[in-house]
Design a protein around this motif. Sequence first.
Motif, PDB file in Angstrom:
ATOM      1  N   ASP A 414       0.816  -1.210   0.000  1.00 55.92           N
ATOM      2  CA  ASP A 414       0.000   0.000   0.000  1.00 55.92           C
ATOM      3  C   ASP A 414       0.853   1.264   0.000  1.00 55.92           C
ATOM      4  O   ASP A 414       2.020   1.240   0.364  1.00 55.92           O
ATOM      5  CB  ASP A 414      -0.928   0.000   1.224  1.00 55.92           C
ATOM      6  N   VAL A 415       0.193   2.349  -0.348  1.00 55.21           N
ATOM      7  CA  VAL A 415       0.912   3.609  -0.567  1.00 55.21           C
ATOM      8  C   VAL A 415       1.533   4.160   0.719  1.00 55.21           C
ATOM      9  O   VAL A 415       2.557   4.833   0.684  1.00 55.21           O
ATOM     10  CB  VAL A 415      -0.030   4.642  -1.241  1.00 55.21           C
ATOM     11  N   GLU A 416       0.913   3.824   1.870  1.00 54.80           N
ATOM     12  CA  GLU A 416       1.460   4.339   3.137  1.00 54.80           C
ATOM     13  C   GLU A 416       2.880   3.855   3.388  1.00 54.80           C
ATOM     14  O   GLU A 416       3.603   4.440   4.175  1.00 54.80           O
ATOM     15  CB  GLU A 416       0.582   3.898   4.325  1.00 54.80           C
ATOM     16  N   LYS A 417       3.243   2.764   2.740  1.00 53.87           N
ATOM     17  CA  LYS A 417       4.564   2.178   3.004  1.00 53.87           C
ATOM     18  C   LYS A 417       5.615   2.623   1.993  1.00 53.87           C
ATOM     19  O   LYS A 417       6.761   2.177   2.049  1.00 53.87           O
ATOM     20  CB  LYS A 417       4.455   0.656   3.003  1.00 53.87           C
ATOM     21  N   ILE A 418       5.205   3.470   1.068  1.00 48.32           N
ATOM     22  CA  ILE A 418       6.172   3.942   0.063  1.00 48.32           C
ATOM     23  C   ILE A 418       7.109   4.976   0.683  1.00 48.32           C
ATOM     24  O   ILE A 418       6.676   5.888   1.384  1.00 48.32           O
ATOM     25  CB  ILE A 418       5.433   4.563  -1.152  1.00 48.32           C
ATOM     26  N   ARG A 419       8.393   4.806   0.406  1.00 51.58           N
ATOM     27  CA  ARG A 419       9.394   5.800   0.822  1.00 51.58           C
ATOM     28  C   ARG A 419       9.563   6.790  -0.330  1.00 51.58           C
ATOM     29  O   ARG A 419      10.340   6.572  -1.244  1.00 51.58           O
ATOM     30  CB  ARG A 419      10.719   5.087   1.116  1.00 51.58           C
ATOM     31  N   PHE A 420       8.799   7.888  -0.229  1.00 53.24           N
ATOM     32  CA  PHE A 420       8.789   8.821  -1.355  1.00 53.24           C
ATOM     33  C   PHE A 420      10.126   9.508  -1.576  1.00 53.24           C
ATOM     34  O   PHE A 420      10.465   9.883  -2.696  1.00 53.24           O
ATOM     35  CB  PHE A 420       7.654   9.835  -1.184  1.00 53.24           C
ATOM     36  N   ASP A 421      10.905   9.673  -0.475  1.00 52.58           N
ATOM     37  CA  ASP A 421      12.220  10.289  -0.664  1.00 52.58           C
ATOM     38  C   ASP A 421      13.098   9.409  -1.568  1.00 52.58           C
ATOM     39  O   ASP A 421      13.774   9.897  -2.479  1.00 52.58           O
ATOM     40  CB  ASP A 421      12.894  10.521   0.696  1.00 52.58           C
ATOM     41  N   LEU A 422      13.032   8.101  -1.318  1.00 50.09           N
ATOM     42  CA  LEU A 422      13.832   7.179  -2.128  1.00 50.09           C
ATOM     43  C   LEU A 422      13.265   7.035  -3.535  1.00 50.09           C
ATOM     44  O   LEU A 422      14.001   6.992  -4.525  1.00 50.09           O
ATOM     45  CB  LEU A 422      13.897   5.811  -1.440  1.00 50.09           C
ATOM     46  N   LEU A 423      11.943   6.970  -3.603  1.00 55.28           N
ATOM     47  CA  LEU A 423      11.291   6.888  -4.917  1.00 55.28           C
ATOM     48  C   LEU A 423      11.721   8.071  -5.777  1.00 55.28           C
ATOM     49  O   LEU A 423      12.035   7.933  -6.961  1.00 55.28           O
ATOM     50  CB  LEU A 423       9.763   6.861  -4.720  1.00 55.28           C
ATOM     51  N   GLU A 424      11.793   9.243  -5.152  1.00 53.34           N
ATOM     52  CA  GLU A 424      12.174  10.435  -5.912  1.00 53.34           C
ATOM     53  C   GLU A 424      13.613  10.323  -6.423  1.00 53.34           C
ATOM     54  O   GLU A 424      13.878  10.552  -7.615  1.00 53.34           O
ATOM     55  CB  GLU A 424      12.033  11.688  -5.052  1.00 53.34           C
ATOM     56  N   SER A 425      14.546   9.953  -5.561  1.00 53.58           N
ATOM     57  CA  SER A 425      15.932   9.945  -6.033  1.00 53.58           C
ATOM     58  C   SER A 425      16.156   8.861  -7.088  1.00 53.58           C
ATOM     59  O   SER A 425      16.911   9.060  -8.042  1.00 53.58           O
ATOM     60  CB  SER A 425      16.915   9.809  -4.865  1.00 53.58           C
ATOM     61  N   ARG A 426      15.465   7.734  -6.953  1.00 53.70           N
ATOM     62  CA  ARG A 426      15.592   6.682  -7.970  1.00 53.70           C
ATOM     63  C   ARG A 426      14.988   7.144  -9.301  1.00 53.70           C
ATOM     64  O   ARG A 426      15.550   6.888 -10.373  1.00 53.70           O
ATOM     65  CB  ARG A 426      14.918   5.405  -7.473  1.00 53.70           C
ATOM     66  N   ALA A 427      13.836   7.812  -9.224  1.00 49.56           N
ATOM     67  CA  ALA A 427      13.206   8.310 -10.454  1.00 49.56           C
ATOM     68  C   ALA A 427      14.102   9.357 -11.126  1.00 49.56           C
ATOM     69  O   ALA A 427      14.222   9.401 -12.354  1.00 49.56           O
ATOM     70  CB  ALA A 427      11.837   8.903 -10.143  1.00 49.56           C
ATOM     71  N   ARG A 428      14.750  10.181 -10.313  1.00 46.18           N
ATOM     72  CA  ARG A 428      15.666  11.185 -10.872  1.00 46.18           C
ATOM     73  C   ARG A 428      16.824  10.507 -11.597  1.00 46.18           C
ATOM     74  O   ARG A 428      17.265  10.991 -12.639  1.00 46.18           O
ATOM     75  CB  ARG A 428      16.208  12.096  -9.766  1.00 46.18           C
ATOM     76  N   LEU A 429      17.321   9.420 -11.034  1.00 47.21           N
ATOM     77  CA  LEU A 429      18.419   8.709 -11.705  1.00 47.21           C
ATOM     78  C   LEU A 429      17.969   8.206 -13.088  1.00 47.21           C
ATOM     79  O   LEU A 429      18.690   8.360 -14.073  1.00 47.21           O
ATOM     80  CB  LEU A 429      18.902   7.534 -10.844  1.00 47.21           C
ATOM     81  N   VAL A 430      16.781   7.636 -13.145  1.00 49.68           N
ATOM     82  CA  VAL A 430      16.287   7.145 -14.434  1.00 49.68           C
ATOM     83  C   VAL A 430      16.171   8.310 -15.417  1.00 49.68           C
ATOM     84  O   VAL A 430      16.585   8.219 -16.584  1.00 49.68           O
ATOM     85  CB  VAL A 430      14.930   6.424 -14.282  1.00 49.68           C
ATOM     86  N   PHE A 431      15.640   9.420 -14.927  1.00 43.77           N
ATOM     87  CA  PHE A 431      15.513  10.596 -15.795  1.00 43.77           C
ATOM     88  C   PHE A 431      16.880  11.043 -16.320  1.00 43.77           C
ATOM     89  O   PHE A 431      17.058  11.273 -17.527  1.00 43.77           O
ATOM     90  CB  PHE A 431      14.837  11.760 -15.060  1.00 43.77           C
ATOM     91  N   HIS A 432      17.850  11.187 -15.435  1.00 46.22           N
ATOM     92  CA  HIS A 432      19.158  11.694 -15.871  1.00 46.22           C
ATOM     93  C   HIS A 432      19.843  10.727 -16.827  1.00 46.22           C
ATOM     94  O   HIS A 432      20.500  11.162 -17.774  1.00 46.22           O
ATOM     95  CB  HIS A 432      20.051  11.985 -14.658  1.00 46.22           C
ATOM     96  N   THR A 433      19.678   9.435 -16.584  1.00 47.97           N
ATOM     97  CA  THR A 433      20.250   8.457 -17.518  1.00 47.97           C
ATOM     98  C   THR A 433      19.576   8.593 -18.887  1.00 47.97           C
ATOM     99  O   THR A 433      20.258   8.617 -19.923  1.00 47.97           O
ATOM    100  CB  THR A 433      20.090   7.031 -16.956  1.00 47.97           C
ATOM    101  N   ALA A 434      18.258   8.712 -18.882  1.00 46.48           N
ATOM    102  CA  ALA A 434      17.539   8.891 -20.160  1.00 46.48           C
ATOM    103  C   ALA A 434      17.992  10.184 -20.845  1.00 46.48           C
ATOM    104  O   ALA A 434      18.175  10.223 -22.072  1.00 46.48           O
ATOM    105  CB  ALA A 434      16.030   8.921 -19.903  1.00 46.48           C
TER     106      ALA A 434
END
Length: 451
Positions: A414-434
Amino acid sequence: MGRDTGKKGQKMAAEYLRDRFKDIGVPPLSRAGVDGGYFQAYELIESRKGSIAVRSRNHELRWPQEILYFSEHMTEGLVLDWLIPLKATKPLDSILVARAGVVIDARNLELGPSGFRGLSEPLERAKSAGYKAVFIILQEEAKQQMDGLVHADGTSMRLPSPEDGAQARNGATQVFYLTANGLSKLAGRRGTRLLLKPKARRVKAGISIEVTSREKRIQAENVLAYIEGSDLREEVVVVTAHYDHIGVENGVVYNGADDDGSGTVALLEIAQAFTAAKSVGRGPRRSILVMPVSGEEKGLLGSRYYSDNPVFPLEQTVSNLNIDMIGRVDSAHSASPPYVYIIGSDRLSSDLHAVNEAANSAHTRIVLDYTFNAEDDPNRFYYRSDHYNFARKGVPSIFFFSGVHEDYHQPGDDVEKIRFDLLESRARLVFHTAWLLANRNERIRTDKPIR
Ligand SMILES: [Zn+2]
């Protein structure tokens, strides 16, 4: 509603994604294979299990309690007038073959990790003789062990294939597993006589087999957000995540916040970032295809369909960056600084590996964990998410992943267990690689063979 492929939840999610892409400013795509907007629709076949009814004159054997089968090959019913033991004596004539079921006594065979030892040879013999039905007789204990392999109310999905012709499948032999008790329900004392007297040539039986329609054609969608590049627009970087999940089971919704809600919302952010850059005249040189795919949980079907029916030629597809679960922390990293597992980056292209590392050291600086990239890793994650459908065609791919956890494929994802800080930095990595892949002068090279 758990976004089950082909079901209402998946359709709602597809519409939501389309509407978000519109809001972000991604234009609709008019290109062959796309519906003129954002969807690549594809057909799937959903099969329900337990569709073959086997009955004697006065008893129908219940599946899977009384009669067990796994793959269902029969598409048409038939009547068996005879049961025969499979012996190496002279073959029966074809008329008799068509009306006879083979009984193989496997009660003395040992159940090993890959089936019964000594069963494959007689089974092959029955198949090559052309028998349509084989009844394998098991000890009660062995039958119970096999019961554990069946999910009684399960369905499965697949892409249509040329072998779907009824003719091809009707040629196959249907294998049934039952106990001696089951056999006597089916063919009375005459049936069990076959087991007692293996020299018996054949016994009369009156067994009818009926097949109810078990297949449904359904439709699912991949969602395409295409951000056209500038001078190198013919080349495309594809960024994927699966937006389907496993739906509702026994009234419980499986939200799949991490699997793969996390990757899906990351795609929305990435599409937004590229679109924003483009809107101020700083868009990417190569094109970007942000593509939430469906059918992943059914066997990577949406990405398989795309890779077999690509909207943009695969030869012009520079790379696939795939995100599947980047919102949690696994037990190996409970005390770790921010991290992400990188899988596949060096399998086809040393350049891709270097670009991803460069993006990380310039921008995100998280720990890149290559544990699951080892070729002998028993989890085989490299083969288990959507990037593999690109990799198998020679497109260099990376799978971004934060690992499994106790809520994997459980209602508690469930969404309550998402670590949004980590989700953000991982998503940023994918963006920068792209971003780097899209803007470097030279397209990354493929310097290793497909494996
Ligand atoms: Zn997943």
